[in-house]
Design a protein around this motif. Structure first.
Motif, PDB file in Angstrom:
ATOM      1  N   MET A 111       0.826  -1.200   0.000  1.00  0.00           N
ATOM      2  CA  MET A 111       0.000   0.000   0.000  1.00  0.00           C
ATOM      3  C   MET A 111       0.859   1.249   0.000  1.00  0.00           C
ATOM      4  O   MET A 111       0.540   2.253  -0.671  1.00  0.00           O
ATOM      5  N   ALA A 114       2.062   1.718  -3.475  1.00  0.00           N
ATOM      6  CA  ALA A 114       0.953   2.111  -4.344  1.00  0.00           C
ATOM      7  C   ALA A 114       0.582   3.576  -4.120  1.00  0.00           C
ATOM      8  O   ALA A 114       0.301   4.318  -5.072  1.00  0.00           O
ATOM      9  N   GLU A 158      -8.042  -0.429  -2.483  1.00  0.00           N
ATOM     10  CA  GLU A 158      -8.403  -0.769  -3.859  1.00  0.00           C
ATOM     11  C   GLU A 158      -8.387   0.467  -4.754  1.00  0.00           C
ATOM     12  O   GLU A 158      -7.893   0.421  -5.892  1.00  0.00           O
ATOM     13  N   THR A 161      -4.810   1.498  -5.451  1.00  0.00           N
ATOM     14  CA  THR A 161      -4.163   0.575  -6.382  1.00  0.00           C
ATOM     15  C   THR A 161      -4.573   0.871  -7.813  1.00  0.00           C
ATOM     16  O   THR A 161      -3.732   0.904  -8.728  1.00  0.00           O
ATOM     17  N   THR A 164      -2.825   3.879  -9.390  1.00  0.00           N
ATOM     18  CA  THR A 164      -1.434   3.775  -9.844  1.00  0.00           C
ATOM     19  C   THR A 164      -1.365   3.700 -11.364  1.00  0.00           C
ATOM     20  O   THR A 164      -0.368   4.109 -11.960  1.00  0.00           O
ATOM     21  N   PHE A 169       0.615  -3.992 -10.762  1.00  0.00           N
ATOM     22  CA  PHE A 169       0.110  -3.766  -9.413  1.00  0.00           C
ATOM     23  C   PHE A 169      -1.359  -4.160  -9.325  1.00  0.00           C
ATOM     24  O   PHE A 169      -1.778  -4.859  -8.398  1.00  0.00           O
ATOM     25  N   ILE A 170      -2.137  -3.683 -10.281  1.00  0.00           N
ATOM     26  CA  ILE A 170      -3.570  -3.946 -10.265  1.00  0.00           C
ATOM     27  C   ILE A 170      -3.847  -5.439 -10.379  1.00  0.00           C
ATOM     28  O   ILE A 170      -4.703  -5.989  -9.675  1.00  0.00           O
ATOM     29  N   ILE A 173      -3.021  -7.381  -7.046  1.00  0.00           N
ATOM     30  CA  ILE A 173      -4.036  -7.203  -6.011  1.00  0.00           C
ATOM     31  C   ILE A 173      -5.340  -7.883  -6.400  1.00  0.00           C
ATOM     32  O   ILE A 173      -6.050  -8.425  -5.540  1.00  0.00           O
ATOM     33  N   SER A 177      -6.564 -10.358  -3.650  1.00  0.00           N
ATOM     34  CA  SER A 177      -7.574  -9.679  -2.824  1.00  0.00           C
ATOM     35  C   SER A 177      -8.344 -10.638  -1.924  1.00  0.00           C
ATOM     36  O   SER A 177      -8.625 -10.310  -0.756  1.00  0.00           O
TER      37      SER A 177
END
Length: 227
Positions: A111, A114, A158, A161, A164, A169-170, A173, A177
Motif C-alpha cells: 500500500m 501504491a 483498492e 491501487t 497507480t 500492481f492492479i 491485487i 484480494s
C-alpha cells in the motif's frame, strides 16, 4: 506459546453446502467467475476452514465442467485459501497467525508503494475519489469501529491501487484480494495498532490531499507499526 509457531487444526468436514449455478451469459471469463464464487463462499464462511472440496461436486453445483473448477482451485491454492494434497484431498485451509502477520506486512508495504505511485500520477478527479475514501476511513477510526475501519481501509486500498495505473500492481491485487480479505478481516492485531494511533489517519489524509508521497507512505507505515 509463540503464535507464529501455532499449527492450524482441521475439522476434515465434508462439503455439505450447495453453491448457486453460474450464469454463463455474463461475458466474464468462466474460470474468473468460478474463482470469485468459491472464494466468496470461503470468505463468507459458507465453506468453512477444513471443508473438503471435490471438483466433481463443485462442477455439478455450478453447472460447469471440471476443468475450470480445477483451474480456480489451483489459483486459490497459490494464495493459500485452499490446501491440496494430490490424491488425498483438497480442502479450505485454516489461517494461522503467521500467515495473518505476513499478509498484514505485505499489505502495508504494498500500500505504501501504491500510494507513492498514485499520488505522483493520478489526475485531480482520481485524487478527489481517494480523499472521499480516506474520509470514510477517518470516520471509522474516529468511531473506533474496527470492522468498519477494515472495510473502509480496504476500499481505500483498492482505489489507490487502481490510481497507480500500473497493470502489474492492479493484477497482483486482483489475484491476492481474496487472500488479503480472508486473512485480515476480523484479525484484531491488524486494526488494533491503527486504532491506537487513530490520529495518524488525519496525517495520512492531509498527505494525500497535498500529494505528499513521502508523508503518506510514512504515515501509513507508522499506523501499522512498521516505521
Amino acid at each position: 506459546m509463540n503464535p507464529r509457531s501455532t499449527r492450524p487444526s482441521y475439522t476434515g468436514a465434508a462439503m455439505t453446502v450447495t453453491l448457486r449455478p453460474i450464469d454463463l451469459t455474463t461475458g466474464r471469463i468462466l474460470s474468473d467467475e468460478i474463482y470469485d464464487r468459491i472464494g466468496a463462499a470461503i470468505l463468507d464462511g459458507v465453506l468453512p476452514p477444513g471443508a473438503r472440496l471435490r471438483d466433481i461436486d463443485l462442477a455439478a453445483q455450478l453447472g460447469v465442467s471440471r476443468t475450470p473448477v480445477r483451474e480456480a482451485l489451483q489459483r486459490l491454492e497459490r494464495f493459500g485459501l485452499v490446501e491440496v494434497a494430490v490424491g488425498r484431498y483438497t480442502r479450505v485451509s485454516v489461517t494461522s497467525d503467521r500467515v495473518r502477520e505476513e499478509t498484514g506486512e505485505f499489505t502495508a508495504y504494498f500500500m505504501g508503494n501504491a500510494l507513492r505511485m498514485a499520488l505522483q500520477r493520478c489526475d485531480d478527479e482520481t485524487l478527489a475519489g481517494m480523499l472521499d475514501a480516506s474520509d470514510a476511513v477517518l470516520d471509522a477510526a474516529g468511531r473506533q469501529d474496527s470492522l468498519a475501519l477494515f472495510e473502509t481501509s480496504y476500499a481505500f486500498f483498492e482505489r489507490v491501487t487502481r490510481a497507480t495505473g500500473n497493470t502489474v500492481f492492479i493484477g497482483v491485487i486482483r489475484e491476492a484480494s481474496l487472500a488479503i480479505r480472508r486473512n485480515l478481516h476480523g484479525w484484531k492485531p491488524f486494526v488494533g495498532c491503527p486504532l491506537a494511533r487513530a490520529e495518524g489517519y488525519a496525517r495520512l489524509r492531509d498527505a494525500v490531499a497535498a500529494r505528499d508521497a513521502d508523508g503518506a507512505e510514512q504515515a501509513l507505515r507508522w499506523l501499522h507499526g512498521l516505521a
